[in-house]
Write an enzyme that holds these catalytic residues in place. Structure first.
Site, PDB file in Angstrom:
ATOM      1  N   GLU A 170       0.955  -1.156   0.235  1.00 55.56           N
ATOM      2  CA  GLU A 170      -0.484  -0.098  -0.180  1.00 55.56           C
ATOM      3  C   GLU A 170       1.166   1.339  -0.089  1.00 55.56           C
ATOM      4  OE1 GLU A 170      -3.230  -0.637  -0.975  1.00 55.56           O
ATOM      5  OE2 GLU A 170      -3.812  -2.300  -0.229  1.00 55.56           O
ATOM      6  N   TYR A 177       0.805   6.610  -7.099  1.00 53.99           N
ATOM      7  CA  TYR A 177       0.174   7.712  -7.251  1.00 53.99           C
ATOM      8  C   TYR A 177       0.631   9.205  -6.704  1.00 53.99           C
ATOM      9  CZ  TYR A 177      -3.227   4.048  -7.607  1.00 53.99           C
ATOM     10  OH  TYR A 177      -4.538   2.803  -7.791  1.00 53.99           O
ATOM     11  N   HIS A 270      -6.098  -8.168  -2.642  1.00 57.29           N
ATOM     12  CA  HIS A 270      -5.930  -7.913  -0.265  1.00 57.29           C
ATOM     13  C   HIS A 270      -7.484  -7.868  -0.431  1.00 57.29           C
ATOM     14  CE1 HIS A 270      -2.343  -4.790  -1.815  1.00 57.29           C
ATOM     15  NE2 HIS A 270      -2.235  -5.997  -1.523  1.00 57.29           N
TER      16      HIS A 270
END
EC number: 1.17.4.1
Length: 390
Positions: A170, A177, A270
């Site tokens: 993550e 991003y 996930h």
């Protein structure tokens, strides 16, 4: 003639009784009130013994949450510090699958994206930048839940291994991003606005608030929160993933779309892991409760991509996007072991191929299905021997 007995309740005994469960009993119920302890005799009746016994049992059970004790995943596990021997092989395989899929942001080539970005229409740039802003913030929220709640609650070593690796991935997603925003957006003020999307964009804040409420909810069970975060990673991300794959179909933004392949694959894993953990629960939330959580997530995601940040900005059909989100929700319900809610078909044919293995030449670029060499193999598969027949 009977001899006079000494009193059973001495001064020391009476002091001890100040801490006794009997002190909690109301004397309004005369029928269950034991005889006075100051007299010379105490009737050792079954009723009196039962009052002491029941009160003591209640006192011993008070500090323990039965639901936690009944859940093998959550029950105190003194062996949680050691990995072997593996007890939950299916959970361990999910961890090894995640480990084999490791990648870093530096592996994504963004050199061709700038030219494409500058050729996009203003509406398309607006849509992409806002979707990236949501993604950059949401991965941090998922990590907040993993660090603050799930990793501390779950006592099974194999699951804690997965959560630890998920936290690392993550972080890489969030970095990717942020790197995309940093590459595309040159205006420092606009960049700052996008990086603070949770505070600056109401549409992003609404989704973030929904997820954050589940992190802070002390009344919700682990099972309910697993469903909620399966919805975050399976539903809240689904429409945005589809919109970026739509750009890939048009041959746009190769760096963005390739990173989207890698991240959507990770988030799918996930979500699958959340469903696996749900299946291991002894006390699962009722189907009606699960439907309520999923439908709330669907409604928020539909509003996000058809009203707040409509996909028509990049030429997609809003009605079909609503249907696609419902399709994804139904698929999640099936994974959790329940019936479909919406019973709709997948309206986007280009999303059917996402789960298929790619045939990309590895030497041209890393494929989205890439896994690290040897991680998922048995040790015997890579051994060298001299016993072959010639």
């Amino acid at each position: 003639m009977l001899s006079v007995r000494t009193p059973l309740a001495t001064i020391a005994d009476q002091q001890q009784l100040q801490l006794s469960p009997l002190k909690r009993l109301t004397l309004a119920d005369k029928e269950n009130t034991p005889p006075t302890l100051s007299s010379t005799r105490v009737l050792a009746s079954k009723a009196a013994r039962r009052i002491f016994q029941d009160s003591a049992e209640l006192e011993s059970k008070a500090p323990t949450n039965p639901s936690v004790e009944d859940e093998p995943l959550l029950r105190e596990n003194p062996r949680r510090f050691v990995v072997f021997p593996i007890e939950y092989h299916d959970i361990w395989q999910m961890y090894k699958k995640a480990e084999a899929s490791f990648w870093t942001a530096e592996e994504v080539d963004l050199s061709k994206d700038i030219q494409h970005w500058e050729a996009l229409k203003p509406d398309e740039r607006h849509f992409i930048s806002h979707v990236l802003a949501f993604f950059a913030a949401s991965d941090g929220i998922v990590n907040e839940n993993l660090v603050e709640r799930f990793s501390q609650e779950v006592q099974v070593t194999e699951a804690r291994c997965f959560y630890g690796f998920q936290i690392a991935m993550e972080n890489i997603h969030s970095e990717m991003y942020s790197l995309l925003i940093d590459t595309y957006i040159k205006d420092p003020k606009e960049r700052e606005y996008l990086f603070n999307a949770i505070e600056t964009m109401p549409c992003v804040k609404k989704k973030a608030d929904w997820a954050l409420r589940w992190i802070g909810d002390k009344e919700a069970t682990y099972g309910e929160r697993v469903v909620a975060f399966a919805a975050v990673e399976g539903i809240f991300f689904s429409g945005s993933f589809a919109s970026i794959f739509w750009l890939k179909k048009r041959g746009l933004m190769p760096g963005l779309t390739f990173s989207n392949e890698l991240i959507s694959r990770d988030e799918g894993l996930h979500c699958d892991f959340a469903c696996l953990m749900f299946k291991h629960l002894v006390h699962k939330p009722a189907e009606q409760r699960v439907r309520e959580i999923i439908t709330n997530a669907v409604r928020i995601e539909q509003e996000f991509l058809t009203e707040a940040l409509p996909v028509k900005l990049i030429g997609m059909n809003c009605t079909l996007m609503k249907q696609y989100i419902e399709f994804v929700a139904d698929r999640l319900m099936l994974e959790l072991g329940f019936n479909k809610i919406f019973r709709v078909e997948n309206p986007f044919d280009f999303m059917e191929n996402i789960s298929l293995e790619g045939k990309t030449n590895f030497f041209e670029k890393r494929v989205g299905e890439y896994q690290r060499m040897g991680v998922m193999s048995n040790s015997t598969e890579n051994s060298f021997t001299l016993d072959a027949d010639f």
